[in-house]
Design an enzyme around this catalytic site. Structure first.
Site, PDB file in Angstrom:
ATOM      1  N   GLN A  23      19.110  36.630  26.468  1.00  0.00           N
ATOM      2  CA  GLN A  23      18.561  35.334  26.853  1.00  0.00           C
ATOM      3  C   GLN A  23      18.359  34.475  25.603  1.00  0.00           C
ATOM      4  O   GLN A  23      17.986  33.310  25.706  1.00  0.00           O
ATOM      5  CB  GLN A  23      17.217  35.522  27.567  1.00  0.00           C
ATOM      6  CG  GLN A  23      17.291  36.330  28.849  1.00  0.00           C
ATOM      7  CD  GLN A  23      15.914  36.708  29.371  1.00  0.00           C
ATOM      8  OE1 GLN A  23      15.474  37.839  29.279  1.00  0.00           O
ATOM      9  NE2 GLN A  23      15.213  35.743  29.904  1.00  0.00           N
TER      10      GLN A  23
ATOM     11  N   HIS B 158      22.097  32.187  28.028  1.00  0.00           N
ATOM     12  CA  HIS B 158      21.628  30.802  27.930  1.00  0.00           C
ATOM     13  C   HIS B 158      22.363  29.999  26.856  1.00  0.00           C
ATOM     14  O   HIS B 158      21.873  28.967  26.409  1.00  0.00           O
ATOM     15  CB  HIS B 158      20.108  30.781  27.673  1.00  0.00           C
ATOM     16  CG  HIS B 158      19.314  31.374  28.800  1.00  0.00           C
ATOM     17  ND1 HIS B 158      18.034  31.838  28.649  1.00  0.00           N
ATOM     18  CD2 HIS B 158      19.642  31.578  30.095  1.00  0.00           C
ATOM     19  CE1 HIS B 158      17.605  32.322  29.815  1.00  0.00           C
ATOM     20  NE2 HIS B 158      18.562  32.169  30.704  1.00  0.00           N
TER      21      HIS B 158
ATOM     22  N   CYS C  24      30.554  18.684  24.287  1.00  0.00           N
ATOM     23  CA  CYS C  24      30.642  17.287  24.713  1.00  0.00           C
ATOM     24  C   CYS C  24      30.569  17.264  26.235  1.00  0.00           C
ATOM     25  O   CYS C  24      31.335  17.939  26.914  1.00  0.00           O
ATOM     26  CB  CYS C  24      31.962  16.665  24.245  1.00  0.00           C
ATOM     27  SG  CYS C  24      32.271  15.047  24.998  1.00  0.00           S
TER      28      CYS C  24
ATOM     29  N   CYS D 200      34.202  15.454  27.624  1.00  0.00           N
ATOM     30  CA  CYS D 200      35.510  16.122  27.569  1.00  0.00           C
ATOM     31  C   CYS D 200      35.400  17.637  27.465  1.00  0.00           C
ATOM     32  O   CYS D 200      36.406  18.343  27.535  1.00  0.00           O
ATOM     33  CB  CYS D 200      36.359  15.565  26.427  1.00  0.00           C
ATOM     34  SG  CYS D 200      35.841  16.105  24.786  1.00  0.00           S
TER      35      CYS D 200
ATOM     36  N   LEU E  51       9.784  46.280  18.468  1.00  0.00           N
ATOM     37  CA  LEU E  51      11.136  46.783  18.677  1.00  0.00           C
ATOM     38  C   LEU E  51      11.837  47.175  17.385  1.00  0.00           C
ATOM     39  O   LEU E  51      12.645  48.099  17.367  1.00  0.00           O
ATOM     40  CB  LEU E  51      11.961  45.731  19.425  1.00  0.00           C
ATOM     41  CG  LEU E  51      11.468  45.462  20.843  1.00  0.00           C
ATOM     42  CD1 LEU E  51      12.092  44.201  21.406  1.00  0.00           C
ATOM     43  CD2 LEU E  51      11.778  46.652  21.730  1.00  0.00           C
TER      44      LEU E  51
HETATM   45 ZN   LIG Z   1      34.262  14.518  24.045  1.00  0.00          ZN
END
Ligand SMILES: [Zn+2]
Length: 299
Positions: A100, A118, A126, A129, A262
């Site tokens: 995560q 994630h 972007c 695009c 840990l």
């Molecule tokens: Zn772009």
């Protein structure tokens, strides 16, 4: 105490382990766990996808603060916990790693095929695009677009969070995608209010379905996107082991709970199950791991 490590080692030694890691695994690398045992509260509410994409001022604030704060993440290096996971994977005992965390530290430690549930903070996407570029490259562009900005920061808190007044934020200049020329750039991480891509979730479910055990490392399982894998494992009768400092929302499903740092626990597991692994001083003399509390759950 030693018995708990032995029990954990026993499960790992059987192989077929799928790791699900969270912020608690990276705290020892200096990346703050906002929900962890230290109880550090988030100073600012998390950015939502909706605010980021619809409100130019919110987007500007995000990038201005992130521009200064992300270097802490960029500087962070893997800790003994990440390295232990990589060694267990190299030894053929760990079949897959789902994290995560957005810091990329599992991969930096040598783990392969890590599913970054994630996303990753070191990548920028972007929204027009779909081009993915490195955050480092964006950093260079932002520095060029905002000469002297670093010097204007009022306070950078020890955890990397940044205090910025609205005037400074308003003066921060954003840059757009260089490929399509006009696309909005977003860190390639899943924001609140955004869903994890379906193919990524399917891949994780397939890993969990094939696992002999699911080992949760450093997650309080507060967020559904991770907790659902614990529920899936429990439903299938797959052993769930939770190693986390503090209680978690998956404790009721755990066959074993380990509440300890840990970076100390995992290397001891490696010593027990990987042939030729170095033995740490003090190992085998009665539990050198300071296990804070142990809650073995029946079933
Ligand atoms: Zn772009």
């Amino acid at each position: 105490m030693t018995e708990t490590i032995d029990a954990l080692a026993g499960l790992v030694a059987a192989g077929g382990v799928v790791v699900l890691s969270g912020a608690g695994l990276s705290t020892e690398s200096g990346i703050p766990d906002y929900r962890g045992p230290t109880g550090v509260a988030r100073r600012h509410p998390p950015m939502t996808y909706q605010a980021f994409t619809r409100e130019p001022a919110a987007r500007r604030r995000y990038w201005a603060r992130s521009h200064l704060g992300w270097r802490m993440v960029a500087r962070a290096s893997p800790n003994d916990g990440h390295r232990a996971v990589a060694r267990l994977q190299a030894a053929g005992l760990v079949d897959g790693v789902i994290t995560q965390n957005v810091d990329g530290l599992h991969t930096a430690a040598g783990s392969t095929g890590v599913v970054d549930l994630h996303g990753r903070l070191d990548t920028v996407v972007c929204l027009r695009c779909g081009d993915r570029t490195s955050r480092e490259e964006l950093d260079r562009r932002l520095v060029a677009a905002n000469p002297g900005f670093d010097a204007t920061v009022a306070v950078v808190n020890p955890d990397g969070d940044v205090e910025l007044d609205e005037e400074r934020v308003a003066a921060f200049r954003l840059v757009d995608c260089t490929r399509c020329g006009a696309g909005m750039l977003k860190p390639d991480v899943v924001f609140f209010g955004e869903t994890v891509p379906a193919d990524r979730v399917s891949r994780c479910f397939a890993m969990v379905d094939a696992a002999r055990s699911l080992l949760v490392l450093g997650s309080s399982l507060t967020v559904w996107s991770g907790r659902r894998f614990v529920l899936r494992a429990a439903k299938l009768g797959t052993a769930v082991v939770i190693a986390n400092q503090g209680v978690t929302r998956g404790d009721g499903y755990a066959a074993l709970r380990v509440d300890a740092p840990l970076g100390r626990v995992l290397p001891q597991v490696v010593q027990r199950v990987v042939a030729g692994a170095d033995r740490a001083p003090g190992d085998g003399v009665g539990g050198s791991v300071p296990v804070v509390a142990v809650t073995p759950v029946a079933g």
